[in-house]
Design a protein around this motif. Structure first.
Motif, short mmCIF file in Angstrom:
data_model
loop_
_atom_site.label_atom_id
_atom_site.label_comp_id
_atom_site.label_asym_id
_atom_site.label_seq_id
_atom_site.Cartn_x
_atom_site.Cartn_y
_atom_site.Cartn_z
N ASN A 214 0.67 39.47 6.67
CA ASN A 214 1.26 40.76 6.53
C ASN A 214 2.99 40.74 6.36
OD1 ASN A 214 -1.34 41.84 7.00
ND2 ASN A 214 -0.97 42.45 9.07
N ILE A 215 3.42 39.94 7.12
CA ILE A 215 4.88 39.92 7.00
C ILE A 215 5.32 39.41 5.55
CG2 ILE A 215 6.99 38.53 7.77
CD1 ILE A 215 5.99 39.25 10.61
N SER A 216 4.52 38.39 5.05
CA SER A 216 4.84 37.81 3.67
C SER A 216 4.78 38.72 2.85
CB SER A 216 3.84 36.51 3.47
OG SER A 216 4.16 35.54 4.38
N SER A 217 3.63 39.63 2.91
CA SER A 217 3.36 40.89 1.91
C SER A 217 4.58 41.65 1.93
CB SER A 217 2.03 41.50 2.46
OG SER A 217 1.92 42.50 1.64
N SER A 218 5.10 42.02 3.22
CA SER A 218 6.18 43.04 3.44
C SER A 218 7.43 42.29 2.27
CB SER A 218 6.64 43.12 4.56
OG SER A 218 5.58 43.79 5.27
N TRP A 219 7.79 41.02 2.78
CA TRP A 219 8.81 40.60 1.93
C TRP A 219 8.68 40.40 0.53
CZ3 TRP A 219 13.50 40.30 4.03
CH2 TRP A 219 13.70 40.50 5.73
N THR A 220 7.55 40.13 0.01
CA THR A 220 7.21 40.23 -1.43
C THR A 220 7.08 41.63 -2.09
OG1 THR A 220 5.44 38.22 -0.70
CG2 THR A 220 5.26 39.54 -3.09
N GLN A 221 6.66 42.55 -1.25
CA GLN A 221 6.74 43.96 -2.08
C GLN A 221 8.43 44.30 -1.89
OE1 GLN A 221 4.12 46.65 0.33
NE2 GLN A 221 2.75 45.00 0.70
N SER A 222 8.90 43.98 -1.07
CA SER A 222 10.64 44.39 -1.20
C SER A 222 11.16 43.61 -2.21
CB SER A 222 11.27 43.82 0.30
OG SER A 222 11.36 42.40 0.45
N GLY A 223 10.57 42.32 -2.62
CA GLY A 223 11.25 41.84 -3.95
C GLY A 223 11.77 40.26 -3.52
N HIS A 224 12.06 40.13 -2.02
CA HIS A 224 12.49 38.94 -1.79
C HIS A 224 11.49 37.89 -1.99
CE1 HIS A 224 14.96 42.05 0.61
NE2 HIS A 224 15.68 41.01 0.85
N LEU A 225 10.29 37.89 -1.93
CA LEU A 225 9.34 36.78 -2.39
C LEU A 225 8.72 37.16 -3.71
CD1 LEU A 225 8.16 35.69 0.93
CD2 LEU A 225 9.81 34.68 -0.07
N LYS A 226 8.12 36.21 -4.63
CA LYS A 226 7.45 36.37 -5.62
C LYS A 226 6.16 35.55 -5.68
CE LYS A 226 9.92 33.78 -9.00
NZ LYS A 226 10.76 33.97 -10.53
N GLY A 227 5.11 36.10 -6.05
CA GLY A 227 3.90 35.27 -6.18
C GLY A 227 2.83 35.58 -5.20
N ARG A 228 1.47 35.54 -5.66
CA ARG A 228 0.43 35.82 -4.93
C ARG A 228 0.09 34.68 -3.72
NH1 ARG A 228 -3.31 39.88 -6.46
NH2 ARG A 228 -4.75 38.61 -5.02
N VAL A 229 0.15 33.52 -4.28
CA VAL A 229 -0.45 32.47 -3.42
C VAL A 229 0.95 31.85 -2.90
CG1 VAL A 229 -1.78 30.48 -2.91
CG2 VAL A 229 -2.70 32.32 -4.42
N ARG A 230 1.44 31.10 -3.88
CA ARG A 230 2.94 30.49 -3.62
C ARG A 230 4.01 31.54 -3.45
NH1 ARG A 230 4.56 26.80 -7.60
NH2 ARG A 230 5.90 25.92 -6.21
N LYS A 231 4.57 31.94 -2.37
CA LYS A 231 5.74 32.82 -2.33
C LYS A 231 6.99 32.08 -2.58
CE LYS A 231 3.06 35.95 -0.55
NZ LYS A 231 2.62 37.08 -1.31
N ILE A 232 7.58 32.63 -3.58
CA ILE A 232 8.77 32.02 -3.98
C ILE A 232 10.16 32.82 -3.71
CG2 ILE A 232 10.20 30.81 -5.83
CD1 ILE A 232 7.64 29.28 -5.14
N ARG A 233 11.21 32.41 -3.09
CA ARG A 233 12.37 33.27 -2.85
C ARG A 233 13.05 33.76 -4.17
NH1 ARG A 233 15.80 36.70 -1.36
NH2 ARG A 233 17.30 36.28 0.44
N GLN A 234 13.35 35.03 -4.47
CA GLN A 234 14.35 35.46 -5.14
C GLN A 234 15.18 36.50 -4.75
OE1 GLN A 234 11.64 37.40 -8.21
NE2 GLN A 234 11.16 39.02 -6.80
N LYS A 235 16.39 36.65 -5.52
CA LYS A 235 17.08 37.68 -4.82
C LYS A 235 17.06 39.11 -5.26
CE LYS A 235 20.06 34.36 -3.31
NZ LYS A 235 20.34 34.44 -2.00
N VAL A 236 17.15 39.93 -4.48
CA VAL A 236 16.96 41.49 -4.72
C VAL A 236 18.19 41.99 -5.26
CG1 VAL A 236 14.99 41.74 -3.03
CG2 VAL A 236 17.31 42.17 -2.46
N LYS A 237 18.14 43.32 -6.10
CA LYS A 237 19.04 43.78 -6.46
C LYS A 237 19.33 45.31 -6.03
CE LYS A 237 19.64 41.30 -10.87
NZ LYS A 237 20.56 40.50 -10.42
N PRO A 238 20.26 45.53 -4.95
CA PRO A 238 20.21 46.93 -4.13
C PRO A 238 20.85 47.62 -5.28
CG PRO A 238 21.87 45.58 -3.30
CD PRO A 238 21.19 44.71 -4.41
#
Length: 197
Positions: A93-117
């Motif tokens: 669930n936490i991985s999903s939260s960070w993905t939905q915010s844009g900090h991570l991308k990918g369904r299975v492999r979660k890759i860090r990306q920068k967000v733009k506020p």
């Protein structure tokens, strides 16, 4: 119905709660900022999500999230209070939260990306820090500011834009910056936070 009630309690989904009242207003005016507005609110209310922030925010852009890192951060915080099954669900669930915010991308492999506020998201992050007692330049060096993946100078520029848009008050002179939130908080809320504003 019970799930809705529990989520409402955990995340303070009540218009009489200042954080939720402000969130609802900002949600209406900043569609692009919604993922970060949601994450900031969740971080303010959910200690387990907050425990994982260091793990996520310290990841370099492009690095794959190792699930075990989140597991270790949570286990260190909760010790033996959660069983392995609950911990696995929490990590998912936490991985999903960070993905939905844009900090991570990918369904299975979660890759860090920068967000733009956006400027409005920046104002909200600064408000959260302000509510917790940060003032002046210190507002730009809190967890809430770090979640925005943006250097301090750029955050200040975004805050200046938020001022122009009417979401905060900001003055800057001689290397000193002052930020206040008379536009977002009621007089009673400002007095409740730290005496007077």
């Amino acid at each position: 119905k019970l799930t809705c009630q529990r989520l409402s309690e955990l995340y303070g989904l009540d218009p009489s709660t200042p954080l939720f009242r402000v969130l609802r207003h900002l949600w209406q005016v900043d569609e692009n900022g919604r993922p970060l507005l949601a994450l900031l609110t969740a971080l303010a209310r959910d200690p387990l999500l907050r425990v994982t922030s260091t793990t996520i925010l310290q990841m370099p852009n492009g690095e794959e999230l190792m699930r075990q890192k989140l597991m270790n951060a949570l286990r260190q915080s909760v010790e033996d209070r959660l069983n392995t099954g609950t911990l696995n669900t929490t990590v998912r669930n936490i991985s999903s939260s960070w993905t939905q915010s844009g900090h991570l991308k990918g369904r299975v492999r979660k890759i860090r990306q920068k967000v733009k506020p956006t400027p409005i998201v920046t104002a909200y992050a600064l408000l959260l820090a302000y509510i917790l007692g940060a003032r002046g330049g210190g507002l730009f060096n809190t967890l809430w500011a770090k979640v925005l993946d943006t250097p301090v100078e750029e955050l200040i520029s975004l805050a200046i834009e938020a001022k122009r848009l009417g979401f905060l008050d900001l003055s800057q002179a001689g290397g000193v910056i002052e930020v206040s939130f008379a536009r977002m908080l009621t007089e009673d809320e400002r007095q409740l936070i730290h005496g007077t504003d």
